[in-house]
Motif scaffolding. Structure first.
Motif, PDB file in Angstrom:
ATOM      1  N   ARG A  54      56.119  35.446  28.985  1.00 35.85           N
ATOM      2  CA  ARG A  54      57.504  35.097  28.676  1.00 35.85           C
ATOM      3  C   ARG A  54      58.441  35.738  29.702  1.00 35.85           C
ATOM      4  NH1 ARG A  54      58.523  32.774  23.674  1.00 35.85           N
ATOM      5  NH2 ARG A  54      56.737  32.755  22.228  1.00 35.85           N
ATOM      6  N   TYR A  55      59.475  34.984  30.093  1.00 39.69           N
ATOM      7  CA  TYR A  55      60.380  35.437  31.153  1.00 39.69           C
ATOM      8  C   TYR A  55      61.824  35.474  30.661  1.00 39.69           C
ATOM      9  CZ  TYR A  55      56.514  34.749  34.378  1.00 39.69           C
ATOM     10  OH  TYR A  55      55.307  34.841  35.018  1.00 39.69           O
ATOM     11  N   PRO A  56      62.623  36.382  31.219  1.00 43.81           N
ATOM     12  CA  PRO A  56      64.066  36.283  30.980  1.00 43.81           C
ATOM     13  C   PRO A  56      64.571  34.971  31.565  1.00 43.81           C
ATOM     14  CG  PRO A  56      63.626  37.794  32.787  1.00 43.81           C
ATOM     15  CD  PRO A  56      62.291  37.439  32.191  1.00 43.81           C
ATOM     16  N   ALA A  57      65.616  34.410  30.979  1.00 48.68           N
ATOM     17  CA  ALA A  57      66.073  33.087  31.420  1.00 48.68           C
ATOM     18  C   ALA A  57      67.587  33.055  31.517  1.00 48.68           C
ATOM     19  CB  ALA A  57      65.588  32.005  30.465  1.00 48.68           C
ATOM     20  N   ILE A  58      68.078  32.249  32.457  1.00 56.50           N
ATOM     21  CA  ILE A  58      69.513  32.032  32.640  1.00 56.50           C
ATOM     22  C   ILE A  58      69.767  30.530  32.673  1.00 56.50           C
ATOM     23  CG2 ILE A  58      71.504  32.348  34.162  1.00 56.50           C
ATOM     24  CD1 ILE A  58      70.150  34.900  35.181  1.00 56.50           C
ATOM     25  N   VAL A  59      70.658  30.061  31.804  1.00 53.38           N
ATOM     26  CA  VAL A  59      71.113  28.670  31.809  1.00 53.38           C
ATOM     27  C   VAL A  59      72.290  28.560  32.773  1.00 53.38           C
ATOM     28  CG1 VAL A  59      72.186  26.838  30.442  1.00 53.38           C
ATOM     29  CG2 VAL A  59      70.365  28.245  29.437  1.00 53.38           C
ATOM     30  N   VAL A  60      72.260  27.562  33.652  1.00 54.99           N
ATOM     31  CA  VAL A  60      73.398  27.260  34.535  1.00 54.99           C
ATOM     32  C   VAL A  60      73.819  25.824  34.246  1.00 54.99           C
ATOM     33  CG1 VAL A  60      74.205  27.020  36.917  1.00 54.99           C
ATOM     34  CG2 VAL A  60      72.618  28.866  36.312  1.00 54.99           C
ATOM     35  N   THR A  61      75.099  25.627  33.963  1.00 56.97           N
ATOM     36  CA  THR A  61      75.559  24.299  33.559  1.00 56.97           C
ATOM     37  C   THR A  61      76.902  23.974  34.178  1.00 56.97           C
ATOM     38  OG1 THR A  61      75.994  22.880  31.629  1.00 56.97           O
ATOM     39  CG2 THR A  61      76.650  25.197  31.450  1.00 56.97           C
ATOM     40  N   HIS A  62      77.092  22.705  34.501  1.00 59.15           N
ATOM     41  CA  HIS A  62      78.400  22.200  34.928  1.00 59.15           C
ATOM     42  C   HIS A  62      78.419  20.695  34.752  1.00 59.15           C
ATOM     43  CE1 HIS A  62      81.548  20.730  37.783  1.00 59.15           C
ATOM     44  NE2 HIS A  62      82.226  21.657  37.123  1.00 59.15           N
ATOM     45  N   ALA A 109      73.466  22.397  45.400  1.00 62.52           N
ATOM     46  CA  ALA A 109      74.800  21.792  45.372  1.00 62.52           C
ATOM     47  C   ALA A 109      75.832  22.798  44.866  1.00 62.52           C
ATOM     48  CB  ALA A 109      74.795  20.555  44.481  1.00 62.52           C
ATOM     49  N   PRO A 110      76.897  23.045  45.639  1.00 56.46           N
ATOM     50  CA  PRO A 110      77.901  24.036  45.217  1.00 56.46           C
ATOM     51  C   PRO A 110      78.659  23.613  43.970  1.00 56.46           C
ATOM     52  CG  PRO A 110      78.619  22.882  47.204  1.00 56.46           C
ATOM     53  CD  PRO A 110      77.206  22.477  46.967  1.00 56.46           C
ATOM     54  N   ASP A 111      78.733  22.295  43.680  1.00 52.56           N
ATOM     55  CA  ASP A 111      79.434  21.882  42.471  1.00 52.56           C
ATOM     56  C   ASP A 111      78.593  22.084  41.223  1.00 52.56           C
ATOM     57  OD1 ASP A 111      77.645  19.858  42.991  1.00 52.56           O
ATOM     58  OD2 ASP A 111      79.108  18.242  43.043  1.00 52.56           O
ATOM     59  N   LEU A 112      77.347  22.537  41.367  1.00 53.00           N
ATOM     60  CA  LEU A 112      76.544  22.957  40.226  1.00 53.00           C
ATOM     61  C   LEU A 112      76.415  24.475  40.188  1.00 53.00           C
ATOM     62  CD1 LEU A 112      74.593  22.676  37.832  1.00 53.00           C
ATOM     63  CD2 LEU A 112      72.739  22.440  39.512  1.00 53.00           C
ATOM     64  N   GLN A 113      75.841  25.051  41.256  1.00 53.32           N
ATOM     65  CA  GLN A 113      75.482  26.462  41.151  1.00 53.32           C
ATOM     66  C   GLN A 113      76.607  27.412  41.565  1.00 53.32           C
ATOM     67  OE1 GLN A 113      71.882  26.239  43.807  1.00 53.32           O
ATOM     68  NE2 GLN A 113      72.785  28.079  44.700  1.00 53.32           N
ATOM     69  N   TRP A 114      77.696  26.885  42.142  1.00 53.71           N
ATOM     70  CA  TRP A 114      78.903  27.678  42.387  1.00 53.71           C
ATOM     71  C   TRP A 114      78.532  29.036  42.977  1.00 53.71           C
ATOM     72  CZ3 TRP A 114      82.287  31.363  39.466  1.00 53.71           C
ATOM     73  CH2 TRP A 114      83.640  31.254  39.845  1.00 53.71           C
ATOM     74  N   LEU A 158      68.280  36.383  27.308  1.00 55.60           N
ATOM     75  CA  LEU A 158      68.827  35.096  27.724  1.00 55.60           C
ATOM     76  C   LEU A 158      70.270  35.257  28.205  1.00 55.60           C
ATOM     77  CD1 LEU A 158      67.598  32.712  24.864  1.00 55.60           C
ATOM     78  CD2 LEU A 158      66.490  33.225  27.048  1.00 55.60           C
ATOM     79  N   GLY A 159      70.584  34.559  29.299  1.00 54.63           N
ATOM     80  CA  GLY A 159      71.940  34.531  29.832  1.00 54.63           C
ATOM     81  C   GLY A 159      72.385  33.103  30.061  1.00 54.63           C
ATOM     82  N   ILE A 160      73.676  32.913  30.225  1.00 50.85           N
ATOM     83  CA  ILE A 160      74.238  31.576  30.476  1.00 50.85           C
ATOM     84  C   ILE A 160      75.387  31.707  31.456  1.00 50.85           C
ATOM     85  CG2 ILE A 160      75.753  31.730  28.442  1.00 50.85           C
ATOM     86  CD1 ILE A 160      75.413  28.672  28.152  1.00 50.85           C
ATOM     87  N   ALA A 161      75.536  30.716  32.347  1.00 52.14           N
ATOM     88  CA  ALA A 161      76.574  30.755  33.378  1.00 52.14           C
ATOM     89  C   ALA A 161      77.088  29.352  33.651  1.00 52.14           C
ATOM     90  CB  ALA A 161      76.024  31.371  34.670  1.00 52.14           C
ATOM     91  N   GLY A 162      78.363  29.248  33.965  1.00 58.16           N
ATOM     92  CA  GLY A 162      78.956  27.974  34.345  1.00 58.16           C
ATOM     93  C   GLY A 162      80.400  28.180  34.748  1.00 58.16           C
ATOM     94  N   TYR A 163      80.890  27.353  35.666  1.00 60.75           N
ATOM     95  CA  TYR A 163      82.281  27.453  36.115  1.00 60.75           C
ATOM     96  C   TYR A 163      83.019  26.176  35.726  1.00 60.75           C
ATOM     97  CZ  TYR A 163      81.965  24.008  39.849  1.00 60.75           C
ATOM     98  OH  TYR A 163      81.847  22.819  40.533  1.00 60.75           O
ATOM     99  N   SER A 164      84.340  26.234  35.691  1.00 57.30           N
ATOM    100  CA  SER A 164      85.189  25.077  35.434  1.00 57.30           C
ATOM    101  C   SER A 164      84.778  24.402  34.123  1.00 57.30           C
ATOM    102  CB  SER A 164      85.131  24.109  36.619  1.00 57.30           C
ATOM    103  OG  SER A 164      86.143  23.130  36.528  1.00 57.30           O
ATOM    104  N   ALA A 165      84.353  23.129  34.167  1.00 51.92           N
ATOM    105  CA  ALA A 165      83.883  22.474  32.945  1.00 51.92           C
ATOM    106  C   ALA A 165      82.719  23.248  32.340  1.00 51.92           C
ATOM    107  CB  ALA A 165      83.470  21.037  33.249  1.00 51.92           C
TER     108      ALA A 165
END
Length: 718
Positions: free
Chosen positions: A447-455, A465-470, A547-554
């Motif tokens: 099992r691994y630590p996980a990070i959600v990235v969303t946009h 793509a910079p409009d996803l991973q910022w 668990l972590g989560i990240a996202g910019y703008s929307a």
């Protein structure tokens, strides 16, 4: 309705493009900063040459760098014709073997002609320059680059190259008092822009210049879409932004060459952002229906309303991230750039006059496509999440794809990370697509630590793509042992109810109640994330306690909602967003009426704010929250202060512009800021998910000491 005899044919299994051999190198921070971004690809009329613009980072000068490349299709030689702090809107000049572009070669942004021999000749130079960008005294701009002075802001050639439409931007003049809504809109900005106007002109083959129209710089059609010109034999049609009952629209006009006068064209209900796709029979191609009932149709010209139905489809025509369409001169077929929402990739669709439709592409994406005038052959960028971009030739009839040139040998040398495409269905019954990026040293059963990235819907087959991973270093997270989940929100056209919710949000028409609109959009996204977490935890891939989560703008909206509506995450990073907060109501009154039913002080609407607004639910958050800003947005600060009041660990960082008189842009353009923001995100998630304090600059170490105090206080809470 006319139905063709032939059904849909798929050519998705195009000949494979050989992969670059693995050389066992891993990702570094420098690699992410060096990812090239393709901005323009243009093919010459005879198909012998292609030019393309690459945006990279000039770290020595701490700014973006644009380079115009020339590729010879025959011998595949590639060389740079010009470099500049900004190059855009590259075109092949009709009737000539040269190119035109807007660029800054030391005299502000002007219109230039550029030859294959790298000779640069001014076409239009306007010495009255206007500053554009996020800076004092500047007109607002969306160039995502440093503040620039513009002489020419837009242009378009007639098909025969004999006439030129171009626009200048006039800024300045005495500031006057403003009133009502203008004051409210200004409250969303750090500074007041000068009065600015667009001036459109036509220059004919004799060099005579005539004014066409003057529009305020707030007109998005004139400012950012070049007035949507359509050339006729003896006229030019153009569009400007209207405002029908508060909803942006396009009003079209015809400028006559002979009389140099303008007449109004009848309204046709055309949208503001998307161009039309012409079908094989000269009609407009559109997609009708929702979910499994979506069909590709061509509405034939004329008043009889005849429609050709090409059958069921899952494509989005000419998506703004990869737009374009090309019709064969004889009408035998149309090639359209498409997005496959369920597969999160881009491809081409050939629509034949005989009714057959054929998908042309690979398992990854074809983007930035351009075709010859006969539409038989084109050039595209082939890229994917694990595929660095390269230029390829595409043959329209056979679907054959062949490599012309790699655009980033540096990234070809990196051993690709393992990426797996997935689709999840949440408990509301809605589907969303995404990807799993596995750790470099992945071992099944661990099992691994996980990070959600969303946009929004930007998790797709494009390379870094910079409009996803910022400023979220996805590749470095995977190199450091994280599972990274790139997740889209449920696509809007999969049900009539969801499509109506988005339409009601945009039109503020009240057809969907605030509670239902919240459920279908933001809570729907949060439930998608809950579903994928439960799915991957059940499979034994991720550790639910890390668990972590990240996202910019929307994406920041979904991050803020998810951490205040669920207890899934221990850490979060929210980038440059303030929407949904009560403080943003004053300049989002239309949208907030749809979301909440009224202003924050309305007793009825207040309950809807309590149900969704992140600052009102801050005490429910289980995640330490980092917020990174390009501007000090009031809503973001409200959320930060609400988290602090609830004793939730919270960090707030504002990144600077080039000077005290300018700001960073929404997608960061200053390389040193991007590096610092990515290092901050690495340190933040390592600290809260891995209990690891990263080494870094003295300033970062000092802030980690503050985080340790935050953690200690948080752990002492009952």
């Amino acid at each position: 309705m006319i139905a063709p005899a032939a059904a849909l044919a798929l050519a998705g299994a195009a000949p494979a493009i050989p992969a670059v051999p693995s050389v066992q190198r891993t990702w570094t921070m420098a690699d992410i900063l060096a990812v090239p971004e393709v901005k323009d690809v243009v093919l010459s009329a005879d198909g012998r040459f292609a030019v393309y613009v690459l945006r990279t980072n000039n770290e020595a000068e701490d700014r973006p760098e644009f380079a115009l490349h020339l590729l010879s299709i025959g011998d595949r030689t590639d060389r740079i014709l010009a470099t500049s702090p900004w190059i855009d809107r590259v075109r092949a000049i009709p009737g000539r073997s040269t190119w035109s572009a807007l660029a800054d070669f030391g005299r502000g942004v002007q219109l230039y002609e550029i030859g294959n021999d790298a000779a640069v000749t001014p076409v239009i130079v306007n010495e009255a320059l206007a500053l554009v960008g996020s800076a004092d005294g500047a007109e607002y701009g969306f160039t995502e680059t440093l503040p620039l002075r513009f002489g020419v802001i837009s242009y378009d050639w007639s098909p025969d190259g004999r006439q030129l439409l171009y626009a200048t931007l006039e800024a300045g003049g005495k500031l006057k008092p403003i009133h009502g809504e203008a004051v409210t809109r200004l409250s969303a900005r750090l500074r007041r822009a000068p009065p600015s106007f667009m001036h459109y002109y036509v220059r004919n083959e004799r060099g005579e210049t005539s004014p066409v129209v003057m529009r305020p710089a707030s007109d998005r059609v004139a400012r950012f879409l070049g007035a949507l010109p359509v050339w006729g034999k003896d006229y030019l049609d153009y569009g400007v932004q209207g405002d029908d009952k508060g909803i942006p629209s396009v009003h079209r006009y015809r400028w006559h060459f002979a009389t140099r006068t303008t007449t109004t064209l009848p309204e046709d209900g055309s949208g503001i952002f998307w161009g039309r796709v012409t079908g094989p029979k000269g009609g407009e191609l559109t997609v009708t229906g929702a979910s499994a009932g979506r069909h590709l149709v061509e509405r034939l010209p004329g008043s009889d309303g005849a429609v050709i139905d090409y059958g069921p489809t899952g494509v989005i025509l000419s998506d703004p991230r990869s737009p374009g369409s090309w019709r064969a001169a004889n009408g035998a077929f149309t090639i359209a750039a498409v997005r496959l929402a369920e597969e999160a990739r881009y491809a081409l669709l050939r629509i034949g006059r005989d009714g057959k439709t054929t998908l042309i592409g690979t398992d990854e994406s074809l983007t930035h496509c351009t075709f010859r005038a006969d539409a038989l052959e084109g050039v595209c960028v082939h890229e994917g999440l694990a595929r660095p971009p390269r230029l390829v030739r595409v043959e329209a009839l056979s679907g054959r794809i062949t490599t012309l040139a790699t655009l980033s040998p540096r990234h070809d040398a990196i051993t690709p990370l393992r990426v797996e495409k997935r689709q999840w269905t949440n408990r509301f019954g809605y589907k969303a697509s995404g990807f799993i990026v596995y750790p470099r040293e992945y071992h099944k059963g661990q099992r691994y630590p996980a990070i959600v990235v969303t946009h929004d819907s930007d998790a797709d087959e494009r390379f870094a793509a910079p409009d996803l991973q910022w400023n979220y270093p996805v590749q470095l997270f995977a190199e450091r042992g994280y599972v990274v989940l790139l997740v889209n929100e449920p696509w809007g056209r999969q049900s009539p109810a969801l499509e109506q919710a988005w339409r009601s949000l945009n039109d503020c028409d009240g057809r969907v109640s605030p509670a239902e609109l919240q459920r279908l959009i933001w809570l729907n996204g949060a439930e998608t994330i809950r579903s994928l977490v439960e799915d991957l935890a059940r499979q034994g891939l991720i550790d639910r306690d890390r668990l972590g989560i990240a996202g910019y703008s929307a994406g920041s909206q979904l991050v803020n909602v998810t951490v205040t509506q669920t207890s899934l995450f221990r850490a979060a990073s929210s980038g440059d967003g303030a929407f949904l907060e009560p403080a943003a109501h004053r300049y989002n009154r239309c949208g907030y009426r749809a979301i909440y039913g009224g202003p924050p002080g309305d007793p009825v609407a207040f309950e809807q704010y309590r149900a969704l607004a992140p600052s009102y639910r801050a005490a429910r958050s289980s995640a330490a929250m980092l917020q990174q800003l390009a501007e000090p947005r009031a809503g973001a600060i409200d959320f930060h202060q609400a988290l602090e009041a609830a004793h939730i660990p919270a960090e707030l960082t504002l990144y600077p512009g080039e000077t005290a008189a300018s700001d960073e842009t929404h997608i960061f353009h200053i390389p040193s800021n991007r590096r610092a923001a990515m290092e901050e995100n690495l340190a933040w998630f390592d600290f809260w998910l891995l209990d690891r304090a990263r080494e870094g600059s003295p300033a970062l170490r000092e802030r980690i000491e503050r985080w340790q105090l935050m953690k200690a206080r948080w752990q002492r809470q009952p």
